[in-house]
Scaffold this motif. Structure first.
Motif, PDB file in Angstrom:
ATOM      1  N   UNK A 182      -7.032  14.860  10.679  1.00 36.20           N
ATOM      2  CA  UNK A 182      -7.536  15.943  11.172  1.00 36.20           C
ATOM      3  C   UNK A 182      -6.460  16.848  11.769  1.00 36.20           C
ATOM      4  N   UNK A 183      -5.637  16.254  12.681  1.00 37.15           N
ATOM      5  CA  UNK A 183      -4.537  17.239  13.325  1.00 37.15           C
ATOM      6  C   UNK A 183      -3.782  17.932  12.255  1.00 37.15           C
ATOM      7  N   UNK A 184      -3.287  17.446  10.959  1.00 41.47           N
ATOM      8  CA  UNK A 184      -2.406  17.963  10.124  1.00 41.47           C
ATOM      9  C   UNK A 184      -3.075  18.872   9.272  1.00 41.47           C
ATOM     10  N   UNK A 185      -4.307  18.632   9.077  1.00 47.36           N
ATOM     11  CA  UNK A 185      -5.074  19.018   7.652  1.00 47.36           C
ATOM     12  C   UNK A 185      -5.113  20.767   8.046  1.00 47.36           C
ATOM     13  N   UNK A 186      -4.971  21.267   9.361  1.00 43.73           N
ATOM     14  CA  UNK A 186      -5.176  22.625   9.413  1.00 43.73           C
ATOM     15  C   UNK A 186      -3.527  23.282   9.014  1.00 43.73           C
ATOM     16  N   UNK A 187      -2.875  22.398   8.587  1.00 45.13           N
ATOM     17  CA  UNK A 187      -1.576  23.212   8.299  1.00 45.13           C
ATOM     18  C   UNK A 187      -1.379  22.995   6.621  1.00 45.13           C
ATOM     19  N   UNK A 191      -7.066  15.831  -1.247  1.00 41.87           N
ATOM     20  CA  UNK A 191      -7.518  14.499  -1.233  1.00 41.87           C
ATOM     21  C   UNK A 191      -6.262  13.431  -0.821  1.00 41.87           C
ATOM     22  N   UNK A 192      -6.804  12.419  -0.168  1.00 47.85           N
ATOM     23  CA  UNK A 192      -5.894  11.478   0.172  1.00 47.85           C
ATOM     24  C   UNK A 192      -6.270  10.178  -0.586  1.00 47.85           C
ATOM     25  N   UNK A 193      -5.383   9.649  -1.387  1.00 49.55           N
ATOM     26  CA  UNK A 193      -5.452   8.401  -2.245  1.00 49.55           C
ATOM     27  C   UNK A 193      -4.726   7.172  -1.560  1.00 49.55           C
ATOM     28  N   UNK A 215      -5.678   2.839  -7.652  1.00 52.83           N
ATOM     29  CA  UNK A 215      -6.106   3.766  -6.395  1.00 52.83           C
ATOM     30  C   UNK A 215      -7.270   2.626  -6.073  1.00 52.83           C
ATOM     31  N   UNK A 216      -7.594   2.635  -4.615  1.00 55.41           N
ATOM     32  CA  UNK A 216      -8.338   1.893  -4.168  1.00 55.41           C
ATOM     33  C   UNK A 216      -9.539   2.754  -3.320  1.00 55.41           C
ATOM     34  N   UNK A 217      -8.973   3.694  -2.932  1.00 57.46           N
ATOM     35  CA  UNK A 217      -9.672   4.791  -1.983  1.00 57.46           C
ATOM     36  C   UNK A 217      -9.609   6.218  -1.753  1.00 57.46           C
ATOM     37  N   UNK A 218     -10.573   7.046  -2.062  1.00 58.18           N
ATOM     38  CA  UNK A 218      -9.808   8.644  -1.989  1.00 58.18           C
ATOM     39  C   UNK A 218     -10.936   9.171  -1.056  1.00 58.18           C
ATOM     40  N   UNK A 219     -10.334  10.023  -0.442  1.00 61.47           N
ATOM     41  CA  UNK A 219     -11.170  10.862   0.903  1.00 61.47           C
ATOM     42  C   UNK A 219     -10.490  12.140   1.095  1.00 61.47           C
ATOM     43  N   UNK A 220     -11.203  13.156   1.698  1.00 58.85           N
ATOM     44  CA  UNK A 220     -10.418  14.296   1.969  1.00 58.85           C
ATOM     45  C   UNK A 220      -9.423  14.045   3.144  1.00 58.85           C
ATOM     46  N   UNK A 221      -8.336  14.741   3.067  1.00 58.17           N
ATOM     47  CA  UNK A 221      -7.087  14.577   4.026  1.00 58.17           C
ATOM     48  C   UNK A 221      -7.658  14.595   5.503  1.00 58.17           C
ATOM     49  N   UNK A 273       0.827  -1.367   0.007  1.00 57.34           N
ATOM     50  CA  UNK A 273       0.004   0.182   0.060  1.00 57.34           C
ATOM     51  C   UNK A 273       0.959   1.069  -0.017  1.00 57.34           C
ATOM     52  N   UNK A 274       0.401   2.343  -0.595  1.00 62.58           N
ATOM     53  CA  UNK A 274       0.851   3.664  -0.506  1.00 62.58           C
ATOM     54  C   UNK A 274      -0.228   4.690  -0.550  1.00 62.58           C
ATOM     55  N   UNK A 275       0.188   5.690   0.155  1.00 62.21           N
ATOM     56  CA  UNK A 275      -0.985   7.137   0.264  1.00 62.21           C
ATOM     57  C   UNK A 275      -0.236   8.140  -0.459  1.00 62.21           C
ATOM     58  N   UNK A 276      -1.064   8.750  -1.145  1.00 62.15           N
ATOM     59  CA  UNK A 276      -0.860  10.017  -2.004  1.00 62.15           C
ATOM     60  C   UNK A 276      -1.683  10.977  -1.796  1.00 62.15           C
ATOM     61  N   UNK A 277      -1.062  12.371  -1.346  1.00 59.44           N
ATOM     62  CA  UNK A 277      -1.941  13.316  -1.040  1.00 59.44           C
ATOM     63  C   UNK A 277      -1.659  14.440  -2.344  1.00 59.44           C
TER      64      UNK A 277
END
Length: 151
Positions: free
Chosen positions: A132-137, A143-145, A121-127, A93-97
């Motif tokens: 949540x703790x990093x999203x404010x930065x 999106x996070x895939x 790509x298996x799943x995409x959702x808002x980062x 698995x890998x994650x791509x922002x």
């Protein structure tokens, strides 16, 4: 910083840090970072982990700018996949922002490269849903895939 330029807010004159020196030391101590060297010089690395008996993951893949285009990224990715196989994983698995509203050239290249070598790509959702703790930065909504490849 180049791989995610424009995606993170500026903090202390540079992009918000994605990791810390302490976290890197912890990952090194846990043997979760594979390192590529040219002589005594570190020229690349990739972080690996087992998520379950059948699933391994890699991330933080990086090659020194002087060593790009010579197959170092592919060699590091092969090492990460071999790590997964050696531990019995069936899937890597890998994650791509990626930014939601504009195309980042590095992220577009990575998406093309990963899909060309078998990652799907298996799943995409808002980062913010996952981190949540990093999203404010973030400087831009992203999106996070999650991608998978059978080993």
């Amino acid at each position: 910083a180049v791989a995610e330029e424009g995606m993170w807010k500026e903090i202390n004159g540079g992009p918000a840090p994605r990791t810390s020196e302490e976290e890197v030391h912890s990952l090194l101590a846990a043997d979760r970072i594979l390192i590529a060297k040219r002589g005594n010089r570190i020229v690349g690395s990739v972080c690996v982990q087992r998520l379950s008996p059948s699933l391994a993951e890699f991330g933080m893949l990086v090659a020194h700018p002087d060593c790009r285009g010579i197959g170092l990224g592919k060699a590091l990715l092969n090492a990460a996949e071999n790590y997964g196989r050696a531990g019995g994983a069936e899937v890597m698995q890998l994650e791509l922002l990626t930014p939601k509203t504009w195309e980042h050239p590095v992220k577009a290249f990575l998406h093309q490269w990963y899909t060309r070598i078998g990652y799907k790509p298996m799943k995409q959702e808002p980062f913010e849903k996952t981190y949540a703790a990093l999203a404010e930065q973030l400087a831009a909504p992203c999106n996070f895939t999650i991608y998978h490849k059978k080993l």
